[in-house]
Scaffold this motif. Sequence first.
Motif, PDB file in Angstrom:
ATOM      1  N   TYR A 171       0.746  -1.244   0.123  1.00  0.00           N
ATOM      2  CA  TYR A 171      -0.004   0.022  -0.039  1.00  0.00           C
ATOM      3  C   TYR A 171       0.845   1.175   0.022  1.00  0.00           C
ATOM      4  CZ  TYR A 171      -3.067   3.620   1.501  1.00  0.00           C
ATOM      5  OH  TYR A 171      -3.777   4.672   1.540  1.00  0.00           O
ATOM      6  N   PRO A 172       0.905   2.089  -0.985  1.00  0.00           N
ATOM      7  CA  PRO A 172       1.975   3.270  -1.174  1.00  0.00           C
ATOM      8  C   PRO A 172       1.302   4.270  -0.237  1.00  0.00           C
ATOM      9  CG  PRO A 172       0.978   2.528  -3.385  1.00  0.00           C
ATOM     10  CD  PRO A 172       0.093   1.812  -2.208  1.00  0.00           C
ATOM     11  N   THR A 173       2.457   4.837   0.642  1.00  0.00           N
ATOM     12  CA  THR A 173       2.450   5.814   1.507  1.00  0.00           C
ATOM     13  C   THR A 173       3.313   6.939   1.053  1.00  0.00           C
ATOM     14  OG1 THR A 173       4.284   4.976   3.048  1.00  0.00           O
ATOM     15  CG2 THR A 173       1.939   4.179   3.009  1.00  0.00           C
ATOM     16  N   ASP A 174       3.190   8.087   1.670  1.00  0.00           N
ATOM     17  CA  ASP A 174       3.933   9.171   1.338  1.00  0.00           C
ATOM     18  C   ASP A 174       5.417   8.989   1.535  1.00  0.00           C
ATOM     19  OD1 ASP A 174       1.965  10.814   0.652  1.00  0.00           O
ATOM     20  OD2 ASP A 174       1.612  11.693   2.512  1.00  0.00           O
ATOM     21  N   ARG A 175       5.691   8.083   2.808  1.00  0.00           N
ATOM     22  CA  ARG A 175       6.965   7.724   2.998  1.00  0.00           C
ATOM     23  C   ARG A 175       7.833   6.500   2.549  1.00  0.00           C
ATOM     24  NH1 ARG A 175      10.049   4.644   5.987  1.00  0.00           N
ATOM     25  NH2 ARG A 175       8.309   3.491   6.495  1.00  0.00           N
ATOM     26  N   ILE A 176       6.742   5.614   1.652  1.00  0.00           N
ATOM     27  CA  ILE A 176       7.041   4.534   1.155  1.00  0.00           C
ATOM     28  C   ILE A 176       6.239   4.474  -0.339  1.00  0.00           C
ATOM     29  CG2 ILE A 176       7.882   2.140   0.753  1.00  0.00           C
ATOM     30  CD1 ILE A 176       8.308   2.177   3.615  1.00  0.00           C
ATOM     31  N   PRO A 177       6.559   5.133  -1.353  1.00  0.00           N
ATOM     32  CA  PRO A 177       5.484   5.390  -2.535  1.00  0.00           C
ATOM     33  C   PRO A 177       5.904   3.929  -3.357  1.00  0.00           C
ATOM     34  CG  PRO A 177       7.487   6.791  -2.899  1.00  0.00           C
ATOM     35  CD  PRO A 177       7.487   6.398  -1.368  1.00  0.00           C
ATOM     36  N   ILE A 279      -8.081  -2.678   5.728  1.00  0.00           N
ATOM     37  CA  ILE A 279      -6.937  -3.199   4.933  1.00  0.00           C
ATOM     38  C   ILE A 279      -5.797  -2.304   4.951  1.00  0.00           C
ATOM     39  CG2 ILE A 279      -6.000  -4.122   2.779  1.00  0.00           C
ATOM     40  CD1 ILE A 279      -8.739  -5.328   2.243  1.00  0.00           C
ATOM     41  N   LYS A 280      -6.102  -0.826   4.800  1.00  0.00           N
ATOM     42  CA  LYS A 280      -5.005   0.014   4.848  1.00  0.00           C
ATOM     43  C   LYS A 280      -4.463   0.062   6.163  1.00  0.00           C
ATOM     44  CE  LYS A 280      -6.953   2.935   0.860  1.00  0.00           C
ATOM     45  NZ  LYS A 280      -7.625   4.270   0.644  1.00  0.00           N
ATOM     46  N   ARG A 281      -5.369   0.128   7.077  1.00  0.00           N
ATOM     47  CA  ARG A 281      -4.782  -0.055   8.455  1.00  0.00           C
ATOM     48  C   ARG A 281      -3.984  -1.111   8.767  1.00  0.00           C
ATOM     49  NH1 ARG A 281      -6.388  -2.362  13.331  1.00  0.00           N
ATOM     50  NH2 ARG A 281      -6.174  -1.036  15.353  1.00  0.00           N
ATOM     51  N   GLN A 282      -4.226  -2.098   8.437  1.00  0.00           N
ATOM     52  CA  GLN A 282      -3.488  -3.578   8.655  1.00  0.00           C
ATOM     53  C   GLN A 282      -2.012  -3.371   7.897  1.00  0.00           C
ATOM     54  OE1 GLN A 282      -3.784  -5.820  10.826  1.00  0.00           O
ATOM     55  NE2 GLN A 282      -6.004  -4.901  11.339  1.00  0.00           N
ATOM     56  N   GLU A 283      -1.967  -2.594   6.521  1.00  0.00           N
ATOM     57  CA  GLU A 283      -0.814  -2.524   5.816  1.00  0.00           C
ATOM     58  C   GLU A 283       0.212  -1.374   6.661  1.00  0.00           C
ATOM     59  OE1 GLU A 283       0.322  -3.894   3.311  1.00  0.00           O
ATOM     60  OE2 GLU A 283      -1.461  -4.763   2.204  1.00  0.00           O
ATOM     61  N   VAL A 284      -0.225  -0.314   7.141  1.00  0.00           N
ATOM     62  CA  VAL A 284       0.444   0.457   8.205  1.00  0.00           C
ATOM     63  C   VAL A 284       0.944  -0.300   9.274  1.00  0.00           C
ATOM     64  CG1 VAL A 284       0.695   2.627   8.768  1.00  0.00           C
ATOM     65  CG2 VAL A 284      -0.815   2.293   7.192  1.00  0.00           C
ATOM     66  N   ILE A 285       0.166  -1.015   9.938  1.00  0.00           N
ATOM     67  CA  ILE A 285       0.728  -1.666  11.019  1.00  0.00           C
ATOM     68  C   ILE A 285       1.669  -2.621  10.547  1.00  0.00           C
ATOM     69  CG2 ILE A 285      -0.018  -3.422  12.791  1.00  0.00           C
ATOM     70  CD1 ILE A 285      -2.745  -1.970  13.184  1.00  0.00           C
ATOM     71  N   ASN A 286       1.466  -3.530   9.540  1.00  0.00           N
ATOM     72  CA  ASN A 286       2.563  -4.394   9.074  1.00  0.00           C
ATOM     73  C   ASN A 286       3.971  -3.506   8.705  1.00  0.00           C
ATOM     74  OD1 ASN A 286       2.978  -7.227   7.891  1.00  0.00           O
ATOM     75  ND2 ASN A 286       3.769  -5.795   6.477  1.00  0.00           N
ATOM     76  N   THR A 430      12.335   9.690  13.187  1.00  0.00           N
ATOM     77  CA  THR A 430      11.614  10.483  12.224  1.00  0.00           C
ATOM     78  C   THR A 430      10.365   9.796  11.699  1.00  0.00           C
ATOM     79  OG1 THR A 430      12.964  10.114  10.444  1.00  0.00           O
ATOM     80  CG2 THR A 430      13.729  11.707  11.529  1.00  0.00           C
ATOM     81  N   LYS A 431      10.451   8.497  11.497  1.00  0.00           N
ATOM     82  CA  LYS A 431       9.406   7.847  10.940  1.00  0.00           C
ATOM     83  C   LYS A 431       8.083   7.419  11.629  1.00  0.00           C
ATOM     84  CE  LYS A 431      12.853   5.466   7.805  1.00  0.00           C
ATOM     85  NZ  LYS A 431      13.488   4.342   7.575  1.00  0.00           N
ATOM     86  N   TYR A 432       8.287   7.200  13.052  1.00  0.00           N
ATOM     87  CA  TYR A 432       7.402   6.900  13.997  1.00  0.00           C
ATOM     88  C   TYR A 432       6.025   7.720  14.054  1.00  0.00           C
ATOM     89  CZ  TYR A 432      10.353   3.340  16.548  1.00  0.00           C
ATOM     90  OH  TYR A 432      11.167   2.302  16.752  1.00  0.00           O
ATOM     91  N   PRO A 433       6.201   9.190  14.098  1.00  0.00           N
ATOM     92  CA  PRO A 433       5.001  10.009  14.101  1.00  0.00           C
ATOM     93  C   PRO A 433       4.212   9.759  12.728  1.00  0.00           C
ATOM     94  CG  PRO A 433       6.833  11.190  14.351  1.00  0.00           C
ATOM     95  CD  PRO A 433       7.369   9.875  14.133  1.00  0.00           C
ATOM     96  N   LEU A 434       4.911   9.563  11.412  1.00  0.00           N
ATOM     97  CA  LEU A 434       4.048   9.424  10.037  1.00  0.00           C
ATOM     98  C   LEU A 434       3.427   8.045  10.354  1.00  0.00           C
ATOM     99  CD1 LEU A 434       6.817  10.802   7.957  1.00  0.00           C
ATOM    100  CD2 LEU A 434       4.738  11.935   8.674  1.00  0.00           C
ATOM    101  N   LEU A 435       4.023   6.995  10.807  1.00  0.00           N
ATOM    102  CA  LEU A 435       3.436   5.593  10.813  1.00  0.00           C
ATOM    103  C   LEU A 435       2.068   5.544  11.666  1.00  0.00           C
ATOM    104  CD1 LEU A 435       6.587   3.627  10.919  1.00  0.00           C
ATOM    105  CD2 LEU A 435       4.847   3.265   9.116  1.00  0.00           C
ATOM    106  N   LEU A 436       2.486   6.388  12.874  1.00  0.00           N
ATOM    107  CA  LEU A 436       1.312   6.305  13.775  1.00  0.00           C
ATOM    108  C   LEU A 436      -0.128   7.140  13.385  1.00  0.00           C
ATOM    109  CD1 LEU A 436       3.421   6.237  17.284  1.00  0.00           C
ATOM    110  CD2 LEU A 436       2.258   4.508  16.272  1.00  0.00           C
ATOM    111  N   ASN A 442      -6.660   5.600   9.779  1.00  0.00           N
ATOM    112  CA  ASN A 442      -7.418   4.503   9.134  1.00  0.00           C
ATOM    113  C   ASN A 442      -8.247   3.611  10.175  1.00  0.00           C
ATOM    114  OD1 ASN A 442      -6.879   4.543   6.148  1.00  0.00           O
ATOM    115  ND2 ASN A 442      -4.815   4.691   7.006  1.00  0.00           N
ATOM    116  N   THR A 443      -8.386   4.051  11.675  1.00  0.00           N
ATOM    117  CA  THR A 443      -8.804   3.557  12.510  1.00  0.00           C
ATOM    118  C   THR A 443     -10.078   4.037  12.891  1.00  0.00           C
ATOM    119  OG1 THR A 443      -6.693   3.064  13.653  1.00  0.00           O
ATOM    120  CG2 THR A 443      -8.667   3.013  15.106  1.00  0.00           C
ATOM    121  N   GLU A 444     -11.225   3.188  12.987  1.00  0.00           N
ATOM    122  CA  GLU A 444     -12.588   3.458  13.160  1.00  0.00           C
ATOM    123  C   GLU A 444     -12.930   3.650  14.680  1.00  0.00           C
ATOM    124  OE1 GLU A 444     -14.630   3.945  10.768  1.00  0.00           O
ATOM    125  OE2 GLU A 444     -13.739   3.128   8.918  1.00  0.00           O
ATOM    126  N   ASP A 445     -12.529   2.583  15.522  1.00  0.00           N
ATOM    127  CA  ASP A 445     -12.832   2.920  16.914  1.00  0.00           C
ATOM    128  C   ASP A 445     -12.224   4.376  17.447  1.00  0.00           C
ATOM    129  OD1 ASP A 445     -11.992   2.495  19.902  1.00  0.00           O
ATOM    130  OD2 ASP A 445     -13.672   1.087  19.433  1.00  0.00           O
TER     131      ASP A 445
END
Length: 649
Positions: A171-177, A279-286, A430-436, A442-445
């Motif tokens: 799943y492409p992200t700004d950090r990892i296209p 699915i997007k949420r799980q991709e970022v957690i992964n 530097t990566k933690y804030p973007l990942l979280l 993408n979290t519903e709860d």
Amino acid sequence: WGEFALDHGAFGAQCSNPAMSIIGAEDEDFENDLNDVSEYKNLLKDRPTHLLVFMQHVFLQFDPAPLLCYLHADLFRTLSAKETKKQFVEFYNTFLDKGAILKVTVPPSVSNELDRNRPDLLSEETQRRYAQEVQSMQASEVAKQLEDFRQKRMMGMTPNEAELNDVESHYPTDRIPMEMKEKSVAENLLDKMKVGRSESARVDRHSTRRRGSSRSKQSRSRSDVDLQPPLTTTSPAPLTPSPQLEEMDPRLLEFEHDPPNWRELACPEALSCLSKKEIKRQEVINELFATEHAHVRMLSVLQMVFSKPLEREELLTSTELATIFPSLDEIHEMHYNFYENLKKLRLEDNFIVKSISTTVLNRFGGTEGEWFQKLTARFCSHQTWALDQIKSRQKKEPRFNSFIQEAESKPQCRRLQLKDIIPIEMQRVTKYPLLLENIAKNTEDLAEKEKIKQSAECCRKILNHVNDEVKEMENLLNLKDYQRRLDTSGLKPSTELYAEYKNIDLTLKKMLYEGPLTWKVTKEKAIEVQCVLLGDLLVLLQKQDDKMVLKCQSKSNIAVQEGKQMLSPIIKLDSVFLREVATDRKAFYVIFTWDSGAQIYELVAQSVGERTIWTNVIKSAVDDLKKSGAPMRLPLPLGAGGVPLSPST
């Protein structure tokens, strides 16, 4: 060829639909046009991982000469005239000559001309035309190989399917296209395949090294085992454990194998029930899990390949190691524990993580977060100094240099040098804030979302603190360099500040900002200076050879008794006022008042924006001095009508 493609960006273009399987069974466009080799050029060539997997398939199943020839011929479209001359001779020797190792079918017209003329004497235009004609001759064979590859992939019979799935499911992200993901997986796959830049795997397996790189020349002759599918989704493990890996804590050996993607491990039925957002949420957690895994691995390399052997070989003392790699063991343990906690979350519910907020908040918030911040700031703030020390020792100590070079050549480093590995902790923070933030998005709860946002904010505060510590240390190192080069002989004994600053130690001050400015002493006299803003001083240094000179300046060419018209290169901020220069938007006045009058300095920045920065940081420093209770001097002297004195007054 894979290396050439990656280095030159020839295969890095991102497809308009990243999720599209270039060679999947469902791709009707690809299937319908498969017999047209232009489909290879338009799609497969733009996906480096797919291209490398296809090349491996060809090496194992077919004569690789037509494909390699086709690829080589593509180079001529972008080469300069000089490069074309050189490459065509290589092209001829490898593919066209009667005794060529990878002999291909050559059009009769080209063959006849090459029999009569030396390839190096042909014009650049003719060489390009011959290469294109030879390439066209290989097109039908490449198309057949593509068709076979498509069918084998449909039946699950292609090596390195895991790499293809890893790219296609990303799943492409700004950090990892997608482009970055493609290149990363392809580079790791290339390492495993060990394909030399100018040779095929089949030739290499038979120890033929007509044009191999120095790296492939030194490698052992390869067997078919080397080209088997990997055990991991991206980077392969070394074929045999090295001494360094054998010395590792057994729990760390797992980090030589990259973790499988969550999709491969999750229950298919559970996957089918997930929403697109989940699915997007799980991709970022992964991604958080996989990148933490990779980070722990690199910290292990820093420990086991560099830090511990350096101490064991007595190349660095324990004290020196503690300064170059401060708190490395504690940082490693901290990240390892975080990784283990993430790993447990994946195992709790068949690799679909339900709740991650408590785990990340425990890591980055509260006392644990404070400890993380302290250790990380200590390590990161020393990295510039550490790199300088290592570089200096490599120049001065041959034994130390040999050790570093040998360590960097080990497979665990994956072609990274020590200077690339030391900054990894700073990069990780530097990566933690973007990942979280992406997980929260993408979290519903709502309760889960809020706690993850809180964790991201904790990470951002940690990052800001680390950045401040790093900047402060860099400033101190710069001040030490300035102090080492400082020359105060230009201070006039008759000036008021001479006695106070002739033995000035810049390292006892705190540097707030620095940069080049032009000091306009008079309309005719302008001096380039390195301006250094300290907590209570503004210092104007002149570069002369390797020295940084403090030199008083006169506004008159006539010698002035007692230095009353001498401008000091040191300005005390507790008596400073700033004014704009009406005739120059890049310039500003610094008015230095004292008991006997005032001195006015005109300083010119390199841009309007830089002038704004300078005036802001100086005003801020002056305000901080006021708040600290430092006494301010006399108010700004005014002329007639309340107008500030001009520089010529």
